[in-house]
Design a protein around this motif. Structure first.
Motif, PDB file in Angstrom:
ATOM      1  N   VAL A 173       0.843  -1.203   0.000  1.00 57.52           N
ATOM      2  CA  VAL A 173       0.000   0.000   0.000  1.00 57.52           C
ATOM      3  C   VAL A 173       0.872   1.244   0.000  1.00 57.52           C
ATOM      4  CG1 VAL A 173      -1.650   1.339   1.355  1.00 57.52           C
ATOM      5  CG2 VAL A 173      -1.972  -1.115   1.094  1.00 57.52           C
ATOM      6  N   LEU A 174       1.924   1.239   0.830  1.00 58.34           N
ATOM      7  CA  LEU A 174       2.832   2.382   0.875  1.00 58.34           C
ATOM      8  C   LEU A 174       3.539   2.573  -0.463  1.00 58.34           C
ATOM      9  CD1 LEU A 174       4.424   1.956   4.421  1.00 58.34           C
ATOM     10  CD2 LEU A 174       2.788   3.692   3.694  1.00 58.34           C
ATOM     11  N   ARG A 175       3.917   1.451  -1.081  1.00 58.10           N
ATOM     12  CA  ARG A 175       4.562   1.548  -2.392  1.00 58.10           C
ATOM     13  C   ARG A 175       3.613   2.140  -3.419  1.00 58.10           C
ATOM     14  NH1 ARG A 175       7.472  -4.421  -2.460  1.00 58.10           N
ATOM     15  NH2 ARG A 175       9.342  -3.842  -1.261  1.00 58.10           N
ATOM     16  N   GLN A 176       2.340   1.721  -3.357  1.00 55.86           N
ATOM     17  CA  GLN A 176       1.354   2.252  -4.284  1.00 55.86           C
ATOM     18  C   GLN A 176       1.169   3.746  -4.070  1.00 55.86           C
ATOM     19  OE1 GLN A 176      -0.082   0.846  -6.838  1.00 55.86           O
ATOM     20  NE2 GLN A 176      -1.308   2.642  -7.344  1.00 55.86           N
ATOM     21  N   HIS A 177       1.081   4.144  -2.794  1.00 55.90           N
ATOM     22  CA  HIS A 177       0.951   5.570  -2.485  1.00 55.90           C
ATOM     23  C   HIS A 177       2.173   6.343  -2.972  1.00 55.90           C
ATOM     24  CE1 HIS A 177      -2.124   4.879   1.002  1.00 55.90           C
ATOM     25  NE2 HIS A 177      -2.629   4.648  -0.191  1.00 55.90           N
ATOM     26  N   ASN A 178       3.361   5.726  -2.795  1.00 58.63           N
ATOM     27  CA  ASN A 178       4.584   6.377  -3.243  1.00 58.63           C
ATOM     28  C   ASN A 178       4.587   6.544  -4.758  1.00 58.63           C
ATOM     29  OD1 ASN A 178       7.403   7.311  -2.636  1.00 58.63           O
ATOM     30  ND2 ASN A 178       7.905   5.611  -3.989  1.00 58.63           N
ATOM     31  N   THR A 179       4.109   5.499  -5.471  1.00 63.96           N
ATOM     32  CA  THR A 179       4.022   5.582  -6.929  1.00 63.96           C
ATOM     33  C   THR A 179       3.074   6.693  -7.357  1.00 63.96           C
ATOM     34  OG1 THR A 179       4.473   3.209  -7.154  1.00 63.96           O
ATOM     35  CG2 THR A 179       3.443   4.314  -9.033  1.00 63.96           C
ATOM     36  N   GLU A 180       1.930   6.789  -6.658  1.00 68.01           N
ATOM     37  CA  GLU A 180       0.970   7.842  -6.977  1.00 68.01           C
ATOM     38  C   GLU A 180       1.561   9.221  -6.706  1.00 68.01           C
ATOM     39  OE1 GLU A 180      -2.390   6.868  -4.611  1.00 68.01           O
ATOM     40  OE2 GLU A 180      -2.986   5.143  -5.832  1.00 68.01           O
ATOM     41  N   LEU A 181       2.307   9.340  -5.598  1.00 68.22           N
ATOM     42  CA  LEU A 181       2.940  10.620  -5.282  1.00 68.22           C
ATOM     43  C   LEU A 181       3.992  10.982  -6.324  1.00 68.22           C
ATOM     44  CD1 LEU A 181       3.367  10.386  -1.399  1.00 68.22           C
ATOM     45  CD2 LEU A 181       1.820  11.884  -2.657  1.00 68.22           C
TER      46      LEU A 181
END
Length: 211
Positions: free
Chosen positions: A151-159
């Motif tokens: 989830v954090l990786r996905q959020h990081n990708t979105e950021l």
């Protein structure tokens, strides 16, 4: 089971809520500051009328004061077993660095750690349990949602994507500023040229007037 109508459970998130017959079981979760909530194991009798503004909770936390079910969050829970009377608790993140079994069961208000055959799912956080009831038998399926790291990786990708969009916007803004500066320079050059021509133009106009 003693009823304590005056208890006020802490606000919590990432807990499990399981409905078994006429009872709602609330297990685990964490407070907004990431700590273990008071009364981490609650039971609500829904076989009788109740007021949502003053719920009469049963505190079952003493059943969890052992090594089987320590303080945790982000687990998954579902009913199953014979007659769907057993609560299955799967996975979760330990809040106090204690050992926690992958699967725990609650039957007749007694916790146990059953022997599980086969290969368990890869994740143990944010799981979605689904039950298929067919007559007297039941089966439970577990679908793995992304782990917290994923989830954090996905959020990081979105950021990162948003940062890239912002960089494109900044680049375009820089290009517009450069284009604006060029247009202003052209305008100044034309004004300067006209100002230089103005004296000779006035002289010609005065000469034309005398003739």
């Amino acid at each position: 089971m003693g009823q304590i109508p005056t208890i006020k459970p802490d606000l919590r998130y990432d807990y499990t809520a399981t409905l078994i017959k006429d009872g709602l079981y609330i297990i685990g979760g964490a407070t907004p500051d990431g700590k273990t909530p008071n009364y981490p194991f609650l039971f609500l009798d829904i076989s009788i009328p109740f007021d949502t503004k003053q719920l009469k909770w049963h505190d079952l936390s003493n059943l969890s004061k052992n090594d089987i079910v320590p303080s945790h969050k982000s687990a998954a829970a579902i009913k199953g077993g014979a007659d769907n009377n057993t609560l299955f608790l799967y996975g979760g993140m330990n809040l106090e660095n204690n050992t926690m079994s992958l699967v725990c069961t609650l039957n007749n208000l007694s916790w146990d750690t059953p022997k599980i055959n086969g290969t368990p799912p890869n994740g143990k956080l944010f799981m979605t349990p689904v039950i298929d009831y067919n007559g007297s038998s039941s089966q439970s399926y577990w679908s793995s949602n992304p782990s917290e790291l994923e989830v954090l990786r996905q959020h990081n990708t979105e950021l990162e994507a948003k940062v890239a969009e912002l960089e494109v916007f900044r680049q375009r803004n820089t290009e517009l500023e450069v284009e604006k500066a060029k247009l202003e320079e052209v305008w100044r050059s034309r004004v300067t040229l006209q100002e230089k021509k103005l004296p000779s133009l006035k002289t010609r106009m005065r000469g034309s007037g005398r003739n």
